[in-house]
Scaffold this active site. Structure first.
Site, PDB file in Angstrom:
ATOM      1  N   SER A  63       0.933  -1.052   0.191  1.00 23.21           N
ATOM      2  CA  SER A  63      -0.051  -0.006  -0.091  1.00 23.21           C
ATOM      3  C   SER A  63       0.830   1.121  -0.036  1.00 23.21           C
ATOM      4  CB  SER A  63      -0.838   0.013   1.249  1.00 23.21           C
ATOM      5  OG  SER A  63      -1.705   1.468   1.209  1.00 23.21           O
ATOM      6  N   SER A 108       4.436   4.065   3.069  1.00 21.35           N
ATOM      7  CA  SER A 108       3.983   2.867   2.404  1.00 21.35           C
ATOM      8  C   SER A 108       4.016   1.395   3.310  1.00 21.35           C
ATOM      9  CB  SER A 108       4.883   2.575   1.196  1.00 21.35           C
ATOM     10  OG  SER A 108       4.724   1.549   0.275  1.00 21.35           O
ATOM     11  N   LYS A 109       3.673   0.590   2.947  1.00 13.16           N
ATOM     12  CA  LYS A 109       3.873  -0.683   3.845  1.00 13.16           C
ATOM     13  C   LYS A 109       3.441  -1.772   2.933  1.00 13.16           C
ATOM     14  CE  LYS A 109       4.792  -1.903   8.200  1.00 13.16           C
ATOM     15  NZ  LYS A 109       5.795  -1.107   9.187  1.00 13.16           N
ATOM     16  N   GLY A 110       3.926  -3.070   3.249  1.00 16.06           N
ATOM     17  CA  GLY A 110       3.732  -4.222   2.617  1.00 16.06           C
ATOM     18  C   GLY A 110       3.335  -5.214   3.508  1.00 16.06           C
TER      19      GLY A 110
END
Ligand code: NAD
Length: 474
Positions: A63, A108-110
């Site tokens: 994201s 962001s992040k995953g």
């Protein structure tokens, strides 16, 4: 009531509630708060890997919350319960965190929906490389656009696989190593990254205790030394925080909660031994010199000076917040206090040092690693010996003028030029001090409006993001 209340907002809603409270106190252009709040995009990928004689399908997320600065930055988490809500909440926190500590990134992040312990190392490598390929081909891993890092369930090893996957695809990218941070030192990592988040928790607490009015607001007094600390989670963040606080600040770690229960010792647990026990057995049960309790969550309600949730989100919720007795909570994990619990704790007068500040040590040192990778040189390499020569000359001059020998211990310390680790720690310390001072100033100036440390952190970061968007013409 022990279980989480079903009326509790989701993690992302919790972040939004906290965001909205602060945004309403700012004088932003119409529509700006909404623009900042929403996630710009969330990519969901489902991919197959042939494992154990069949094709296994995995679901992953990346994201991107805000691109007011690029690259965007945020960890990749491996856990069985990763979902879109969670990665979007974590991506939003990354935006606010980076703005607060002045690390020039968007958020962001995953996440990959996987329980790492279900797979052996070779299988994890194949899965990670495949996931990385999916993200690389969409520029969701890219040194100029999107730079992941470790998070829960991932570490140096996974980052090394990701860096290698990127390099194999983008063979002509001279900055390939900067595509991911948290790498081992032999592939472009930086000294002090592994300890960085826990180290940042320690520096954050030290700075808090340099503010006597803030300490008094929590109903505490004195210094950090001797404070009784309860920690949830002895993973990367919790372990280093516990280690440094006990070894260097003489705090007593009186309880540690892990997945299988908690161990307690009012005289302080030996963190090195406990970590070795946890690594060796997979739990804290059976650890000598401690009382074991099956219900690990119960120690969050134990009498102590400082509570450090360092495991996962939602640890303190509507169901247990009223029973939490710690006067000071430092959120080493992301989102460990739900919005509902936050309300209850604030009413009780509990001071919460918020996640976006408390665990910013990781992204701060990731930033240093990224800069190191882009400059292709280790910090301190050019000036260390030069510094030492100048210090030696100065000491020699003083000794000659006074006719007295410099005290041996001080001389040795003063003579040492700064190596990469000391520069990283110095940069991290400065970052944590400066950000806390800004938060504390806003908190103290606007307490009468109901501003707490978390709202202060949001007020600062939202304003900074808004200023960036305004400069971009929005
Ligand atoms: P980790 O996987 O290394 O450690 C998590 C620890 O918590 C493990 O020891 C695990 O056994 C324990 N745990 C899990 N569920 C638990 C439960 N229900 N009760 C008690 N213990 C439990 O993860 P980490 O990297 O230390 O991350 C922890 C938190 O810190 C996460 O919220 C993460 O987003 C946040 N964080 C991590 C970093 C980083 O650099 N690693 C940076 C910023 C924020």
């Amino acid at each position: 009531m022990d279980a989480r209340d079903t009326h509790e907002p989701s993690f992302r809603d919790s972040v939004d509630v906290m965001f909205n409270r602060a945004a309403a106190m700012l004088d932003l252009p119409p529509g700006m708060a909404e623009k900042i709040r929403v996630a710009n995009s969330t990519y969901i990928v489902r991919f197959g890997v042939k494992l154990r004689g069949e094709i296994k399908t995995f679901t992953g997320y990346r994201s991107v919350h805000s691109e007011h600065m690029e690259p965007v930055k945020g960890g990749i988490r491996y856990a069985g319960n990763v979902d879109q809500d969670e990665v979007e909440a974590l991506a939003a926190l990354m935006t606010y965190k980076c703005a607060l500590v002045e690390v020039p990134y968007g958020g962001s992040k995953g996440g990959l929906c996987i329980n790492p312990s279900d797979w052996d190392v070779d299988e994890l490598e194949r899965i990670t490389r495949r996931f990385a390929y999916e993200l690389i081909k969409r520029d969701l891993i890219n040194p100029a656009q999107n730079v992941p890092a470790p998070d829960m369930g991932t570490g140096e090893r996974e980052m090394a696989w990701i860096a290698d996957a990127y390099k194999r695809i983008k063979t002509d990218d001279i900055n390939a190593r900067a595509c991911v941070t948290g790498k081992p030192s032999n592939v472009g990592g930086i000294a002090g990254r592994t300890e960085a988040t826990g180290r940042g928790v320690q520096y954050g607490l030290r700075e808090f205790f340099r503010h006597p009015d803030d300490v008094a607001a929590a109903g505490l007094s004195g210094t950090l030394s001797g404070k009784r600390v309860v920690i949830q989670g002895l993973g990367n963040v919790g372990y280093y925080a516990a280690k440094f606080l006990s070894e260097e600040d003489k705090c007593l770690i009186t309880a540690v909660a892990e997945r299988d229960g908690a161990v307690m010792n009012e005289n302080g647990l030996d963190i090195e031994k406990l970590k070795a026990h946890l690594t060796g057995t997979g739990g804290v049960k059976g650890f000598a010199d401690a009382e074991f309790v099956e219900n690990g969550m119960s120690v969050l309600e134990k009498d102590c000076d400082i509570l450090i949730p360092a495991a996962m989100e939602g640890a303190i919720h509507l169901g247990n917040a009223a029973r939490v007795r710690a006067p000071l909570i430092i959120e080493a994990a992301n989102g460990p206090v739900t919005a509902g619990a936050d309300e209850i704790l604030r009413e009780k007068g509990c001071v919460i040092i918020p996640d976006m500040y408390a665990n910013a040590g990781g992204v701060t040192v990731s930033y240093f690693e990224w800069v190191k990778n882009l400059s292709h040189i280790r910090f301190g390499r050019m000036q260390r010996r030069h510094e030492e020569a100048w210090h030696e000359m100065l000491i020699g001059g003083i000794e000659e003028m006074t006719g007295a020998a410099f005290p041996t211990d001080t001389k040795k310390k003063y003579m040492e030029g700064a190596d990469e680790l000391s520069l990283v720690r110095s940069g991290l310390d400065d970052t944590m001090r400066t950000a806390y001072q800004q938060m504390s100033a806003v908190w103290n100036a606007r307490k009468h409006e109901g501003v707490d440390l978390r709202t202060a952190a949001y007020l600062i970061s939202i304003q900074k993001v808004a200023n960036s968007y305004a400069s971009l013409g929005l």
